[in-house]
Each structure stands twice: as C-alpha cells, then as structure tokens.
Motif scaffolding. Structure first.
Motif, PDB file in Angstrom:
ATOM      1  N   SER A 551      -0.939 -14.154  -1.012  1.00  0.00           N
ATOM      2  CA  SER A 551      -1.355 -14.933  -2.177  1.00  0.00           C
ATOM      3  C   SER A 551      -1.722 -14.046  -3.360  1.00  0.00           C
ATOM      4  CB  SER A 551      -2.551 -15.825  -1.817  1.00  0.00           C
ATOM      5  OG  SER A 551      -3.664 -15.040  -1.464  1.00  0.00           O
ATOM      6  N   GLY A 552      -1.631 -12.719  -3.171  1.00  0.00           N
ATOM      7  CA  GLY A 552      -1.850 -11.812  -4.294  1.00  0.00           C
ATOM      8  C   GLY A 552      -3.220 -11.179  -4.359  1.00  0.00           C
ATOM      9  N   LYS A 553      -4.104 -11.478  -3.419  1.00  0.00           N
ATOM     10  CA  LYS A 553      -5.446 -10.892  -3.439  1.00  0.00           C
ATOM     11  C   LYS A 553      -5.397  -9.460  -2.913  1.00  0.00           C
ATOM     12  CE  LYS A 553      -8.498 -14.895  -2.913  1.00  0.00           C
ATOM     13  NZ  LYS A 553      -7.559 -15.995  -3.023  1.00  0.00           N
ATOM     14  N   ILE A 554      -6.023  -8.540  -3.664  1.00  0.00           N
ATOM     15  CA  ILE A 554      -6.146  -7.160  -3.198  1.00  0.00           C
ATOM     16  C   ILE A 554      -7.137  -7.127  -2.039  1.00  0.00           C
ATOM     17  CG2 ILE A 554      -6.914  -4.834  -3.805  1.00  0.00           C
ATOM     18  CD1 ILE A 554      -6.036  -5.422  -6.690  1.00  0.00           C
ATOM     19  N   LEU A 555      -6.722  -6.522  -0.937  1.00  0.00           N
ATOM     20  CA  LEU A 555      -7.593  -6.446   0.239  1.00  0.00           C
ATOM     21  C   LEU A 555      -8.461  -5.192   0.145  1.00  0.00           C
ATOM     22  CD1 LEU A 555      -5.144  -7.669   3.013  1.00  0.00           C
ATOM     23  CD2 LEU A 555      -7.287  -8.750   2.353  1.00  0.00           C
ATOM     24  N   ARG A 556      -9.501  -5.272  -0.710  1.00  0.00           N
ATOM     25  CA  ARG A 556     -10.387  -4.112  -0.888  1.00  0.00           C
ATOM     26  C   ARG A 556     -11.137  -3.785   0.392  1.00  0.00           C
ATOM     27  NH1 ARG A 556     -10.845  -7.501  -5.156  1.00  0.00           N
ATOM     28  NH2 ARG A 556      -9.975  -6.782  -7.134  1.00  0.00           N
ATOM     29  N   ARG A 557     -11.522  -4.813   1.127  1.00  0.00           N
ATOM     30  CA  ARG A 557     -12.279  -4.549   2.352  1.00  0.00           C
ATOM     31  C   ARG A 557     -11.400  -3.819   3.373  1.00  0.00           C
ATOM     32  NH1 ARG A 557      -9.799  -7.195   6.766  1.00  0.00           N
ATOM     33  NH2 ARG A 557      -9.017  -9.219   6.119  1.00  0.00           N
ATOM     34  N   LEU A 558     -10.061  -4.027   3.319  1.00  0.00           N
ATOM     35  CA  LEU A 558      -9.163  -3.295   4.208  1.00  0.00           C
ATOM     36  C   LEU A 558      -9.068  -1.829   3.779  1.00  0.00           C
ATOM     37  CD1 LEU A 558      -7.168  -3.242   6.543  1.00  0.00           C
ATOM     38  CD2 LEU A 558      -5.402  -4.102   4.984  1.00  0.00           C
ATOM     39  N   LEU A 559      -8.989  -1.593   2.464  1.00  0.00           N
ATOM     40  CA  LEU A 559      -8.988  -0.213   1.953  1.00  0.00           C
ATOM     41  C   LEU A 559     -10.274   0.506   2.362  1.00  0.00           C
ATOM     42  CD1 LEU A 559      -7.601  -0.737  -1.669  1.00  0.00           C
ATOM     43  CD2 LEU A 559      -6.529   0.649   0.110  1.00  0.00           C
ATOM     44  N   LYS A 560     -11.391  -0.218   2.263  1.00  0.00           N
ATOM     45  CA  LYS A 560     -12.676   0.387   2.605  1.00  0.00           C
ATOM     46  C   LYS A 560     -12.760   0.677   4.097  1.00  0.00           C
ATOM     47  CE  LYS A 560     -17.539   0.029   1.369  1.00  0.00           C
ATOM     48  NZ  LYS A 560     -18.483  -0.639   0.461  1.00  0.00           N
ATOM     49  N   ALA A 561     -12.275  -0.244   4.917  1.00  0.00           N
ATOM     50  CA  ALA A 561     -12.291  -0.032   6.371  1.00  0.00           C
ATOM     51  C   ALA A 561     -11.457   1.185   6.745  1.00  0.00           C
ATOM     52  CB  ALA A 561     -11.777  -1.286   7.075  1.00  0.00           C
ATOM     53  N   ARG A 562     -10.299   1.312   6.118  1.00  0.00           N
ATOM     54  CA  ARG A 562      -9.429   2.455   6.412  1.00  0.00           C
ATOM     55  C   ARG A 562     -10.055   3.758   5.924  1.00  0.00           C
ATOM     56  NH1 ARG A 562      -3.616  -0.428   4.755  1.00  0.00           N
ATOM     57  NH2 ARG A 562      -3.396  -1.626   6.712  1.00  0.00           N
ATOM     58  N   GLU A 563     -10.699   3.699   4.773  1.00  0.00           N
ATOM     59  CA  GLU A 563     -11.338   4.892   4.208  1.00  0.00           C
ATOM     60  C   GLU A 563     -12.463   5.382   5.123  1.00  0.00           C
ATOM     61  OE1 GLU A 563     -12.276   7.890   1.345  1.00  0.00           O
ATOM     62  OE2 GLU A 563     -10.541   6.560   1.478  1.00  0.00           O
ATOM     63  N   LEU A 564     -13.193   4.420   5.710  1.00  0.00           N
ATOM     64  CA  LEU A 564     -14.363   4.782   6.517  1.00  0.00           C
ATOM     65  C   LEU A 564     -14.083   4.787   8.013  1.00  0.00           C
ATOM     66  CD1 LEU A 564     -17.067   2.696   4.588  1.00  0.00           C
ATOM     67  CD2 LEU A 564     -16.374   5.076   4.211  1.00  0.00           C
ATOM     68  N   GLY A 565     -12.826   4.489   8.387  1.00  0.00           N
ATOM     69  CA  GLY A 565     -12.482   4.491   9.802  1.00  0.00           C
ATOM     70  C   GLY A 565     -13.113   3.355  10.579  1.00  0.00           C
ATOM     71  N   LEU A 566     -13.267   2.184   9.906  1.00  0.00           N
ATOM     72  CA  LEU A 566     -13.890   1.025  10.531  1.00  0.00           C
ATOM     73  C   LEU A 566     -12.818   0.030  11.003  1.00  0.00           C
ATOM     74  CD1 LEU A 566     -16.699   0.436   7.867  1.00  0.00           C
ATOM     75  CD2 LEU A 566     -16.951   1.535  10.109  1.00  0.00           C
ATOM     76  N   PRO A 567     -13.176  -0.945  11.856  1.00  0.00           N
ATOM     77  CA  PRO A 567     -12.204  -1.963  12.274  1.00  0.00           C
ATOM     78  C   PRO A 567     -11.634  -2.701  11.066  1.00  0.00           C
ATOM     79  CG  PRO A 567     -14.187  -2.085  13.615  1.00  0.00           C
ATOM     80  CD  PRO A 567     -14.490  -1.131  12.505  1.00  0.00           C
ATOM     81  N   GLU A 568     -10.336  -2.994  11.115  1.00  0.00           N
ATOM     82  CA  GLU A 568      -9.671  -3.609   9.964  1.00  0.00           C
ATOM     83  C   GLU A 568      -9.898  -5.114   9.860  1.00  0.00           C
ATOM     84  OE1 GLU A 568      -5.569  -2.489   9.911  1.00  0.00           O
ATOM     85  OE2 GLU A 568      -6.015  -0.403   9.391  1.00  0.00           O
ATOM     86  N   GLY A 569     -10.382  -5.737  10.929  1.00  0.00           N
ATOM     87  CA  GLY A 569     -10.609  -7.179  10.881  1.00  0.00           C
ATOM     88  C   GLY A 569      -9.298  -7.950  10.881  1.00  0.00           C
ATOM     89  N   ASP A 570      -9.338  -9.171  10.385  1.00  0.00           N
ATOM     90  CA  ASP A 570      -8.167 -10.048  10.377  1.00  0.00           C
ATOM     91  C   ASP A 570      -7.224  -9.647   9.248  1.00  0.00           C
ATOM     92  OD1 ASP A 570      -6.381 -12.125  10.608  1.00  0.00           O
ATOM     93  OD2 ASP A 570      -7.656 -13.575   9.588  1.00  0.00           O
TER      94      ASP A 570
END
Length: 577
Positions: A551-570
């Motif tokens: 739908s065009g939303k930037i997945l910032r929380r995914l970028l943050k999870a990858r940056e910090l080595g956290l679970p990516e979630g859904d």
C-alpha cells in the motif's frame, strides 16, 4: 497553496457550508435502503439499486487482462452474477456472519464473491495473493474461515498443505476448475452454472458485520478489523466529495482488494456512486499505466505514493506522450505524500495530486484534500464533513484536546462516523485500548495549522527522541528527497546513549549518482543546512531499495529491527515479499 483548475462543478463546492449543515442521517437518505424498510446492505447500494434503475446497462466493472483485452460487467450483469454467488453460499449452508475469504489476484471472481458474500449477509475478507503459507494460515485460522475462494495454482502452492490445520473451512472454491475436485474442493463455474440468478437480500441491520480486514502487526499475529454495512455511508460520501465522482465517470483505483483501499475504493465506493471502475490484472508498469489512462479515458485516478515516486523517477512526459485530456483528478493514499510529489503533479499533469489520510480501522477517508479547495503541498487536508478530527495530548488514560495551531500531538477522531471499525476480531481488550472516552486514538502524530489543515508528523512509535528534540521521520525524509541526488529516503531513530537516539537515514540514489563518501557528505550538509544539526541525520546508509508495504507505507520498524538485529515481526504485507 496550489489551486485546482476547475473543469466541472465539484460536488463539494463550499467546504465550510457543507460541513456546517452535514448529517449522516441525510447521507442515508441519498441511498435507497433495502426494499420494504428491511435495513441497509452494501451490495444492494452498490449493485442492485443501479441494476434496477437507469444505470442497468452502464459498465460497472471493466477488467483489463494481461494481454490488454478486457471484459465488461454492466450493473445488470453484476446483479445476476453476485446473486448467483449469494445463492451458491446459501446452498453450501453459509449463515449470516460467517467468514468468506478470497485469495486471488484482481480477477472478476474475487469481486463477484465480495459482493455476493455481502448480499447473503456473510462477512467478506480479502487476502493478498502474494502472501506465503504462514500469513495465509494465520489469517484463515484467526478469522474462523468457512469458505475460501482461490485459484488452482494458489491452492496447490500455498493452501493445500494447510487444510488439516484449518478445521473451520468447510469448502474451498476454485475459480478456474472445470469440475469439482472433491466434496470439499469445488468448481466455481460448476456452482455458478447451477445457481439461480435471482436473490432477495435478507433483512440487514446497518450494524451487521460486513467486512474483515487484517492489518499487519509490529510483532506476532496481525489484527482483524471488523466493519459493518453502515460503513457504506462513508464509502458513498467520500466517493462524492473526495473522489468527486460524476455521472459517466471512468475511475481507476490501482490498489489490490487485499488492502483496505482496494475494497473500500476499488470495489464499494465507485459502485455505490454508479460510475465505471477499471481493474487491471497486471502489476505496476509505467508505460502500461499511462496507456490505460489514455485508452480507457480515465477521469479519476486513485493510486499509492509508491507508484507516484516510481513515475517521478522516470523520464516520461505523460502529457506529451499520451492523450490524457480526460484525466481531471489524481489522488494518493498510503504513506503521506511529500510536497514535491504534489508539485510534480501540478507540473506534469496540470493539477496537484490530492493526498488523503485514513486507516484500516477507519474504513474510509477521514482527512482529505478536496478538488474544490486550495492545496497546501505536504498537508493531509481537512476532515471529511461529518468527521471531527483533533490534535490531543495523551497521557496514560487522560486526553486533552489542543486548540492552539501548529502544536504537535496525537491525531484523534471523535466516535460516531459510520465506517469506524467495531472491533478487533477476538481481541476486545486491544480494541478498547484504541479509545479514551469519546475519542479514537489513531496512533499517528500530527499538527493542525491556523487554516484548519492537518499535517502528518509520523507514527507515535516512530518518533525519534534525540538530544531533547522530538523528530518526525516524515519531516526528515521530506527534506532529504529535495536533494537532487536522492530518489527515496527512510529515517529511523538508532539508540545512542549520549543523546537518546540519533537520526539515521537510508537513502536510495537517483540513477547515475555514486554511493560514496563525497555524496554522503553532500547530502548530510544539505540536510544540516535545511533542518539544523539537531534534526539532520547523523548517519546515512545507501541502499538499493526501501522496504514498503504494497500500500506504499515505508516499513520503518522493519528497518529499525534489521539495524538492531531484532525480530522482524509480521512482514506478510511487504512489497515483493
């Protein structure tokens, strides 16, 4: 401000006057309701009332196939086909409120199933055809699916192995099977061939459940937002006022029905307003899209920021290369639209692209830029008549509405609009946490200026706290993309003990620019000059792509999870996942 060139008389000619006298009761009077006062049903308002009137021979849906051939369904055709599907569901024992899921691309059977499901007062739930087995399983299980409509390929590839884990599913209907496969795996064409083309819609209370839309969660299971038949009032009036539908219009919403926009505005709103909808089975292709606008003489075009950003990056001058004189309105929804994109629309098409704001939970457009109003590039616009939006300070379970202009706070909506979701499926406590008193908490931060225009700041959980400053990612991204070398940008807060968080930007460069230190320093210097050192990014990482939802939303929380080595979630709604 940018003014829109008046080509026709707009439905919303005087925003303040309409807003002052607006009532949802009067909107309901513009629809017909079921015969003999038997309530309100979305499918009746979208299909049957037109098929029984002057629009019966007007094209309701036009499906463009991959080879560019197309198939038309008039309102009369659609009435017969959706009535047949409603009879199919009844013959299979589907009762009021049971869930009918669809896993398919933008094919006629999905749209017929959606409206046929609503006719028989079952609940329709669309799924993205790009989902993998796990997100499909999650949603079918959580949604207590009774029926699944899908294609043979998707069934074999993604669903067949899940059936043992889905005891609630009584039947799978395959859209392209010539014969029934078993007592449980059935042929759509065979069922429809045997079904009666007449169906009397049963009594439907406006508060009866109609739609189930899943939203991707930050972690764990997605949320299932429930909507009722009364939501059709919002679909209708936003089609009239925001999309500015007029008799004879050709409308194209590029969204997939797996996303709420593809259902609310790809199916319901245009049909309720009696216009013709274009549906393209193919995915994004700039030349194809421009030629569809030309060939099918599209008047109103509703698309996503992702598509607009792609078009902006291409060396195509659409008004020179294509005959687009019929196109009068372009709208965008998903991620907020940068001011540059609004201005690009003015320069490229002769009118600005109109941004609007809403959520899966609101079911329809809540804040919008209207064709009759001046546009402030980068603004969300003004609330829909009948919707009260405000900026609030929220602490614990207390809420304070802020009246002074240009103050950042939570964007909240007063309860009572028809398309407000009625619950999260099986999650009453989670639903209740979305409200304080009479206000719905959107989870977004915004501000309202002195003229009543709303401005998006960011998701409350995306806000970056750096050196005592509260920085909205969208604000930084909007500045970065003004740099001549930057095509796209996404910003997150990265933990930094001395300042709380530092601002980190992920940047996609325009073709021909090198991702080297010189480029990095040039962009960083530009950002510091434009925003000041406290707000400008302290780190810039060059990337090939930025993760976004379809739908065009930037997945910032995914970028943050990858940056910090956290679970990516859904990540089931991740574009090209």
């Amino acid at each position: 401000m940018i003014s829109i060139k008046d080509k026709i008389e707009h439905n919303l000619f005087d925003y303040e006057k309409v807003r002052a006298s607006f009532s949802w009761e009067n909107v309901a009077k513009e629809l017909s309701g079921l015969p003999n006062g038997k309530g309100l049903n979305i499918a009746h308002e979208a299909v049957d009332r037109h098929a029984q009137g002057n629009l019966k021979n007007v094209v309701a849906l036009r499906f463009i196939h991959k080879d560019r051939s197309f198939r038309d369904f008039t309102y009369s055709d659609l009435q017969q086909q959706t009535s047949k599907f409603a009879n199919v569901l009844q013959s299979l024992g589907i009762q009021k409120g049971e869930r009918v899921f669809a896993l398919a691309g933008r094919i006629p059977e999905l749209y017929i199933a959606a409206l046929g499901t609503l006719k028989c007062t079952a609940v329709f739930c669309p799924l993205f055809s790009v989902f993998g087995p796990e997100p499909i399983l999650q949603r079918l299980k959580k949604g207590d699916a009774s029926i699944l409509l899908t294609t043979s390929l998707l069934f074999e590839k993604k669903v067949k192995q899940l059936l043992e884990q889905l005891p609630s599913i009584r039947y799978v209907i395959l859209t392209d099977a010539d014969e029934h496969i078993s007592n449980k795996i059935l042929s759509y064409s065979k069922l429809m061939e045997q079904a009666n083309a007449e169906f009397i819609i049963p009594e439907t209370n406006p508060e009866d459940l109609a739609l189930l839309h899943f939203t991707s969660g930050t972690t764990g299971m997605p949320k299932g937002a429930l909507h009722v038949h009364n939501a059709v009032l919002t679909h209708y009036i936003t089609g009239k006022y925001v999309l500015d539908f007029h008799e004879g219009d050709i409308f194209w919403c590029t969204a997939d029905p797996g996303w709420v926009t593809g259902t609310s505005y790809g199916i319901i709103a245009p049909l309720v307003n009696g216009v013709t909808s274009i549906i393209d089975e193919e995915e994004f292709d700039a030349a194809r899209w421009y030629s569809i606008l030309e060939e099918h003489k599209v008047n109103v075009w509703y698309t996503a920021p992702t598509a607009i950003r792609r078009l902006m990056r291409m060396d195509i001058k659409p008004r020179s290369a294509y005959h687009l004189e019929n196109l009068r309105i372009i709208l965008s929804v998903g991620e907020p639209l940068y001011a540059e994109a609004v201005i690009w629309g003015e320069e490229t098409f002769g009118f600005p692209i109109l941004d609007n704001w809403w959520q899966t939970e609101t079911g329809g457009i809540m804040v919008a830029n209207y064709p009759s109003m001046n546009v402030k590039p980068g603004s969300m616009g003004k609330p829909l008549p009948g919707v009260e939006a405000a900026i609030a300070e929220v602490n614990d379970n207390q809420i304070k509405i802020l009246s002074e202009p240009n103050v950042q706070g939570h964007l909240v909506l007063k309860k009572g609009f028809p398309s407000q979701f009625r619950g999260y499926l099986h999650e009453e406590e989670r639903y209740n946490k979305c409200f304080i008193g009479e206000w719905y908490l959107s989870g977004d931060l915004a501000k309202k200026d002195a003229d009543g225009y709303f401005w998006f700041i960011g998701r409350a959980d995306d806000i970056i706290k750096t050196s005592g400053h509260m920085v909205g990612p969208f604000e930084v991204e909007s500045t970065l993309i003004r740099h001549p070398m930057v095509a796209e940008a996404a910003v997150i807060g990265k933990p930094e003990p001395t300042i709380g968080e530092l601002v980190k930007a992920f940047v996609v460069l325009k073709t021909g620019n090198l991702p080297n230190e010189e480029t990095r320093m040039d962009i960083m210097g530009f950002a510091r000059k434009e925003m000041g050192p406290a707000v400008a990014p302290k780190e810039i990482e060059f990337v090939e792509t930025i993760p976004k939802t379809r739908s065009g939303k930037i997945l910032r929380r995914l970028l943050k999870a990858r940056e910090l080595g956290l679970p990516e979630g859904d990540i089931s709604t991740l574009e090209q996942n």
